[in-house]
Design a protein around this motif. Sequence first.
Motif, mmCIF file in Angstrom:
data_model
loop_
_atom_site.group_PDB
_atom_site.id
_atom_site.type_symbol
_atom_site.label_atom_id
_atom_site.label_comp_id
_atom_site.label_asym_id
_atom_site.label_seq_id
_atom_site.Cartn_x
_atom_site.Cartn_y
_atom_site.Cartn_z
ATOM 1 N N UNK A 196 0.767 -1.114 -0.638
ATOM 2 C CA UNK A 196 0.169 0.075 0.144
ATOM 3 C C UNK A 196 0.718 1.580 -0.365
ATOM 4 N N UNK A 197 2.185 0.892 0.129
ATOM 5 C CA UNK A 197 3.497 2.189 -0.150
ATOM 6 C C UNK A 197 3.484 2.281 -1.185
ATOM 7 N N UNK A 198 3.035 1.655 -2.196
ATOM 8 C CA UNK A 198 3.925 1.952 -3.316
ATOM 9 C C UNK A 198 3.276 2.638 -4.842
ATOM 10 N N UNK A 199 3.472 4.382 -4.374
ATOM 11 C CA UNK A 199 2.314 5.000 -5.226
ATOM 12 C C UNK A 199 2.987 4.817 -6.326
ATOM 13 N N UNK A 200 3.773 4.115 -7.184
ATOM 14 C CA UNK A 200 4.132 4.570 -8.578
ATOM 15 C C UNK A 200 3.226 3.474 -8.700
ATOM 16 N N UNK A 201 3.305 2.264 -8.840
ATOM 17 C CA UNK A 201 3.262 0.969 -9.360
ATOM 18 C C UNK A 201 1.807 0.481 -9.216
ATOM 19 N N UNK A 202 0.992 0.722 -8.092
ATOM 20 C CA UNK A 202 -0.412 1.583 -7.843
ATOM 21 C C UNK A 202 -1.159 2.147 -8.862
ATOM 22 N N UNK A 203 -0.229 2.983 -8.674
ATOM 23 C CA UNK A 203 -0.807 4.105 -9.795
ATOM 24 C C UNK A 203 -1.320 3.570 -11.158
ATOM 25 N N UNK A 204 0.391 3.321 -11.957
ATOM 26 C CA UNK A 204 0.536 2.836 -12.875
ATOM 27 C C UNK A 204 -0.611 1.434 -13.316
ATOM 28 N N UNK A 205 -0.665 0.472 -12.111
ATOM 29 C CA UNK A 205 -1.982 -0.754 -12.586
ATOM 30 C C UNK A 205 -3.522 0.142 -12.589
ATOM 31 N N UNK A 206 -3.362 1.003 -11.714
ATOM 32 C CA UNK A 206 -5.014 1.878 -11.259
ATOM 33 C C UNK A 206 -5.136 1.813 -13.167
ATOM 34 N N UNK A 207 -3.612 2.881 -13.487
ATOM 35 C CA UNK A 207 -4.147 3.630 -14.834
ATOM 36 C C UNK A 207 -4.647 2.956 -15.797
ATOM 37 N N UNK A 208 -3.817 1.752 -16.288
ATOM 38 C CA UNK A 208 -3.931 0.716 -16.937
ATOM 39 C C UNK A 208 -4.609 -0.175 -17.418
ATOM 40 N N UNK A 209 -5.050 -0.422 -16.235
ATOM 41 C CA UNK A 209 -7.081 -0.896 -16.024
ATOM 42 C C UNK A 209 -7.900 0.261 -16.541
ATOM 43 N N UNK A 210 -7.707 0.955 -15.525
ATOM 44 C CA UNK A 210 -8.848 2.287 -16.723
ATOM 45 C C UNK A 210 -9.050 2.532 -17.917
ATOM 46 N N UNK A 211 -7.656 2.345 -18.703
ATOM 47 C CA UNK A 211 -7.525 2.765 -19.906
ATOM 48 C C UNK A 211 -7.898 1.103 -20.751
ATOM 49 N N UNK A 212 -7.523 0.599 -20.115
ATOM 50 C CA UNK A 212 -8.030 -1.252 -20.805
ATOM 51 C C UNK A 212 -9.215 -1.231 -21.044
#
Length: 354
Positions: free
Chosen positions: A324-340
């Motif tokens: 939960x402290x991992x800002x970048x990987x959580x953000x990029x995961x969320x964004x890619x998921x939304x884009x897809x």
Amino acid sequence: MVDLDKISIQKIAKTKISEVDFEKIPFGKVYSDHMFMADYKEGQWQNLRIVPYGYMPMSPATPALHYGQSIFEGLKAYKNESGEALVFRPLANWKRMNVSAERMCMPTVPEELFMDGMNTLIDLDRQWIPSTDGSSLYIRPFMFSADEYIGIKPSDNFTFMIITCPVGAYYSTPVKVRIEQHYTRAAEGGTGFAKAGGNYGGALYPAKLAQQDGYHQLIWTDGKEHKYVEESGTMNVMFVIDDTLVTPALGDSILRGITRDSVLSLARHWGIKVEERRISVDELVDGLKNGRVKEAFGAGTAATIAHIELIGHNGEDYYLPPIEKREFSNKVFRELDLMKRGLSPDPFDWVYKV
Ligand SMILES: *Cc1c(COP(=O)(O)O)cnc(C)c1O
């Protein structure tokens, strides 16, 4: 020139979809109703067809079975809110398939053949695209040599196919990986950059040894000195060191992941500092010890982003900060998921609508 005459379609008598429990889909074990096939004969792609998914007769002398002249791709389709099928970056897979084909002395697949075959198949089986969270339709294009001849030479005949399967999330938990210091996945001058069958067969044994010691996967190192980090099983690896996203630079021993490219593109788009360079095992282990390595994750189509919980090296396990402290990987995961899923803007034109 390919004579892309119409794709002949033979439909299944009765769909198997009611047999599938979409709430619990095991990865890669359930296949949708149909598959696409094309034959390469006398220098031409021909006999484009969709048939019910099922067994196919083959000669025991098929060279792909003996010498591994075979390549594959992997990509995913999602459903958007209006029920349309969205495929993520299929043209990148098509291009990479042809890079693999060239390295393996196989014919290239024309864009129309790859795309029309995929579109027709997905259109026909669109009800197989799951809509539950984290799930998608995995698309597996592949090609293998199909002569009936056990001499070692490039074949004259090939088969190109696409099968699809609904899948849930690949890794449900963060992964434990070990840095491999003896076995080699790919060497300079080898076939590591190609998605060629044999690369994966050869990687099973070292991965099994790691799994016996409680790890999920390996982090491969360079074949020459085992000093530099390369990639993981079917994922590229990335680290956040201080505030920079760092990943091994591509060479011919690293697979050019499309997820890797998507993550790097988004990071640059967001103004994050990105470095593609050599990462030594020493730098990584020091960074894990002194806390400069803030995040570590694998990037690949199957898992998208797989957080790495710990990295084993020389019998020692180094834990990374909590997920939960991992800002970048959580953000990029969320964004890619939304884009897809078509829920977020697509500035790079990555999402392809079927
Ligand atoms: C397929 C694969 C990847 C990830 O590639 P994506 O295009 O992101 O799916 C990474 N490493 C290896 C060895 C692979 O086979």
